[in-house]
Design a protein around this motif. Structure first.
Motif, short mmCIF file in Angstrom:
data_model
loop_
_atom_site.label_atom_id
_atom_site.label_comp_id
_atom_site.label_asym_id
_atom_site.label_seq_id
_atom_site.Cartn_x
_atom_site.Cartn_y
_atom_site.Cartn_z
N GLU A 68 0.91 -1.28 -0.04
CA GLU A 68 -0.10 0.12 -0.12
C GLU A 68 0.92 1.07 -0.14
N ARG A 69 1.91 1.14 0.63
CA ARG A 69 2.73 2.45 0.95
C ARG A 69 3.53 2.59 -0.49
N LEU A 70 3.83 1.62 -1.26
CA LEU A 70 4.41 1.75 -2.33
C LEU A 70 3.48 2.11 -3.67
N VAL A 71 2.03 1.62 -3.50
CA VAL A 71 1.30 2.15 -4.54
C VAL A 71 0.94 3.58 -4.23
N ARG A 72 0.81 4.09 -2.96
CA ARG A 72 0.52 5.43 -2.99
C ARG A 72 1.80 6.40 -3.34
N GLU A 73 2.88 5.83 -3.02
CA GLU A 73 4.24 6.57 -3.47
C GLU A 73 4.35 6.62 -4.65
N MET A 74 3.89 5.62 -5.65
CA MET A 74 4.13 5.76 -7.14
C MET A 74 3.08 6.33 -7.64
N CYS A 75 1.65 6.28 -7.07
CA CYS A 75 0.72 6.94 -7.90
C CYS A 75 0.33 8.46 -7.47
N ARG A 76 1.48 8.90 -6.55
CA ARG A 76 1.33 10.17 -6.11
C ARG A 76 1.39 11.10 -7.32
N ASN A 77 0.53 12.13 -7.49
CA ASN A 77 0.29 13.19 -8.68
C ASN A 77 0.43 12.23 -9.94
N ARG A 78 -0.32 11.25 -10.02
CA ARG A 78 -0.43 10.55 -11.30
C ARG A 78 -1.87 10.53 -11.60
N CYS A 79 -2.26 10.53 -13.00
CA CYS A 79 -3.60 10.20 -13.57
C CYS A 79 -4.32 9.10 -13.16
N PRO A 80 -5.40 8.79 -12.50
CA PRO A 80 -5.71 7.54 -12.28
C PRO A 80 -6.30 6.77 -13.63
N LYS A 81 -6.36 7.66 -14.75
CA LYS A 81 -6.91 6.99 -16.01
C LYS A 81 -5.66 6.75 -16.66
N CYS A 82 -4.84 7.35 -17.17
CA CYS A 82 -3.80 7.04 -17.90
C CYS A 82 -2.28 6.88 -17.44
N GLY A 83 -2.19 7.42 -16.17
CA GLY A 83 -0.92 7.19 -15.46
C GLY A 83 -0.05 8.31 -15.72
N ASP A 84 -0.36 9.16 -16.56
CA ASP A 84 0.63 10.39 -16.61
C ASP A 84 0.66 11.18 -15.49
N GLU A 85 1.68 12.21 -15.38
CA GLU A 85 1.79 12.94 -14.35
C GLU A 85 0.81 14.32 -14.34
N ILE A 86 0.26 14.50 -13.43
CA ILE A 86 -0.91 15.42 -13.20
C ILE A 86 -0.21 16.69 -12.99
N LYS A 87 -0.73 17.74 -13.59
CA LYS A 87 -0.31 19.15 -13.58
C LYS A 87 -1.10 20.11 -13.02
N ALA A 88 -0.62 20.84 -12.01
CA ALA A 88 -1.67 21.90 -11.26
C ALA A 88 -1.92 22.84 -12.03
N MET A 89 -3.00 23.67 -12.00
CA MET A 89 -3.60 24.61 -12.75
C MET A 89 -4.45 25.44 -12.04
N THR A 90 -4.87 26.46 -12.65
CA THR A 90 -5.93 27.35 -11.84
C THR A 90 -6.93 27.88 -12.94
N PHE A 91 -8.18 27.88 -12.63
CA PHE A 91 -9.45 27.96 -13.38
C PHE A 91 -10.36 28.65 -12.80
N ARG A 92 -10.46 30.14 -13.15
CA ARG A 92 -11.30 31.32 -12.54
C ARG A 92 -10.93 31.15 -11.11
N GLY A 93 -9.85 31.09 -10.73
CA GLY A 93 -9.23 31.29 -9.07
C GLY A 93 -9.52 29.96 -8.31
N VAL A 94 -9.72 28.95 -8.91
CA VAL A 94 -9.92 27.50 -8.29
C VAL A 94 -8.85 26.63 -8.82
N PRO A 95 -7.96 26.27 -7.84
CA PRO A 95 -6.92 25.31 -8.08
C PRO A 95 -7.39 23.98 -8.50
N LEU A 96 -6.88 23.47 -9.81
CA LEU A 96 -7.25 22.30 -10.43
C LEU A 96 -5.99 21.38 -10.60
N ASP A 97 -6.30 19.95 -10.72
CA ASP A 97 -5.23 19.14 -11.58
C ASP A 97 -5.69 18.57 -12.61
#
Length: 139
Positions: A68-97
């Motif tokens: 479980e620790r390895l899964v959390r570590e390896m999946c952190r900031n990863r897309c659950p759908k395709c596995g790519d790295e998620i980028k943080a952005m802001t849309f209308r003042g709301v933080p999104l990934d």
């Protein structure tokens, strides 16, 4: 001389009988001791089996926690759908990934409410209005 022979035979016979009886008693004592040893061995075997099971359970728990620790570590900031790295952005003042690979967008716990409050013409407002009305009726 006959008396001596008879006496010797009598002594010899008594000695043989007592020797046979004592050998039988010795055999019974050996059997009892063997049974005690068998019970002690069984007791040790059951104790070893219990300890082995406890250790196996502990190993399984540790493996599960590490997995479980390895899964959390390896999946952190990863897309659950395709596995790519998620980028943080802001849309209308709301933080999104946002995932650059598949275009998926993920919101934090209160981000959807913030978006709904910023755009009053959308389905967001209707959805939250219905949610608030049902929660007020329940309360």
């Amino acid at each position: 001389m006959n008396e001596i022979v008879r006496a010797v035979r009598a002594i010899w016979g008594n000695w043989c009988k007592s020797a046979i009886l004592s050998s039988r008693k010795a055999a019974q004592i050996r059997e009892v001791l063997a049974m005690k040893n068998i019970w002690k061995e069984r007791e040790k075997a059951l104790e070893n089996q219990y300890i082995y099971k406890q250790e196996q359970d502990k190993i399984e728990r540790m493996q599960k926690e590490e997995r479980e620790r390895l899964v959390r570590e390896m999946c952190r900031n990863r897309c659950p759908k395709c596995g790519d790295e998620i980028k943080a952005m802001t849309f209308r003042g709301v933080p999104l990934d946002r995932c650059p690979g598949c275009g998926g967008v993920w919101l934090g716990p209160n981000d959807l409410r913030i978006l709904a409050s910023k755009d009053h013409r959308s389905w967001f407002e209707k959805w939250f209005k219905e949610e608030n009305e049902t929660s007020e009726k329940v309360a």
